[in-house]
Design a protein around this motif. Sequence first.
Motif, PDB file in Angstrom:
ATOM      1  N   LYS A 159      77.020 112.827  -7.939  1.00 30.11           N
ATOM      2  CA  LYS A 159      76.827 113.243  -9.413  1.00 30.11           C
ATOM      3  C   LYS A 159      78.414 113.167  -9.799  1.00 30.11           C
TER       4      LYS A 159
ATOM      5  N   TYR B  12      76.526 113.117 -14.142  1.00 32.50           N
ATOM      6  CA  TYR B  12      75.751 111.850 -14.509  1.00 32.50           C
ATOM      7  C   TYR B  12      75.587 111.091 -13.294  1.00 32.50           C
ATOM      8  N   GLU B  13      74.123 110.613 -12.944  1.00 33.69           N
ATOM      9  CA  GLU B  13      73.857 109.739 -11.753  1.00 33.69           C
ATOM     10  C   GLU B  13      74.943 108.435 -11.925  1.00 33.69           C
TER      11      GLU B  13
ATOM     12  N   GLU C  46      74.753 105.332 -11.471  1.00 38.34           N
ATOM     13  CA  GLU C  46      74.190 104.247 -12.154  1.00 38.34           C
ATOM     14  C   GLU C  46      74.471 104.303 -13.643  1.00 38.34           C
ATOM     15  N   LYS C  47      74.855 105.600 -14.179  1.00 36.51           N
ATOM     16  CA  LYS C  47      75.054 105.975 -15.463  1.00 36.51           C
ATOM     17  C   LYS C  47      76.297 105.375 -15.919  1.00 36.51           C
ATOM     18  N   VAL C  48      77.327 105.596 -14.790  1.00 38.22           N
ATOM     19  CA  VAL C  48      78.659 105.393 -15.116  1.00 38.22           C
ATOM     20  C   VAL C  48      79.421 104.029 -14.611  1.00 38.22           C
TER      21      VAL C  48
ATOM     22  N   GLN D  28      78.322  99.987 -12.360  1.00 33.81           N
ATOM     23  CA  GLN D  28      77.438  98.877 -11.947  1.00 33.81           C
ATOM     24  C   GLN D  28      77.611  98.993 -10.356  1.00 33.81           C
TER      25      GLN D  28
END
Length: 227
Positions: A32, A40-41, A43-45, A47
Motif C-alpha cells: 500500500k 493506493y494499490e 498498480e495505481k501508481v 506499471q
Amino acid sequence: MQGRLYGYCTLLAYRYMNICVKPDPVSLLSVKVVIDENEYEIEKVAQLAKPDDTCLHLIPIDQDLIPHICKAILLEHPEFKLDLVDDPSAKKESDDKPAPKIIVLTVPPVDKDRKDTMLDLVNALYEDCDKRMKLDFDVAATKAGVAAATLPKETQDETKKEFEDAYNSFVEKVKAQKESKTKEIEDAYERWCKSDDSNENKINEEKAAKGVDAAFKMQLGDMTLEN
C-alpha cells in the motif's frame, strides 16, 4: 465448513507466495503506497514488468512517486534489493534533463541463513493453518452430529464420514502446499551452493579458517602470559 477450510487453504497459498524465492508479482499485492495520507494499490501508481526470472521492473506513473513506492515496498518486503536505473524505453528529451528512472526489484539469493529463516516461516504458517482447520472441523462436525441425532444410525455414519472426507481432503492440500514450498526453497539453496561466486563450501572454509586463526591467536596470547 468447506468454505472456511477453502479460505484457510487459499490464505496459506497466498502467504507462501510472499515468502519470495524468486520475483513474483503476487508478492506486491499487499503493498500500500501512502501519498498525502491516502493509500493506493501498487498498480495505481506504477506499471509492473517482469523482464526475466531474476527481477521485477516498476515504472512509476510519476517520478515524484518513487520515494513513496520504495518505502511501501520495503515495509512489506525488507529483504528486496531496490535499484533505480534509467528507463530503457524512455526517450531522452535533452542532455540537461535526466532520463526518467524505474525501480528494479531483486530478490536476494537463498543462502543458508535465508533458507533456515524461510523454512521456519513455512512450518509456522502451516501449523497455524492446520490448527485453524482442525478447530473449524471439530465445531462443524459437532453441530452436524447434533443435527443428525434423530436420524437413522446409517445416516449419522454417512454424515460423519462426509465431514471427515471433506476435512481430510483439505488437510492433504495444505500438506502438498507446504511440501511444494519447502522443495522450492531447498532447490534454490542448492543452486546457490553450486554457484561460482557464493557457494557454501567456500563460506564454510572461510569460517573454518577464521576459527583456526582465532584459536592460534588465543594460544599465542596464552604463551605470552605464561612467559
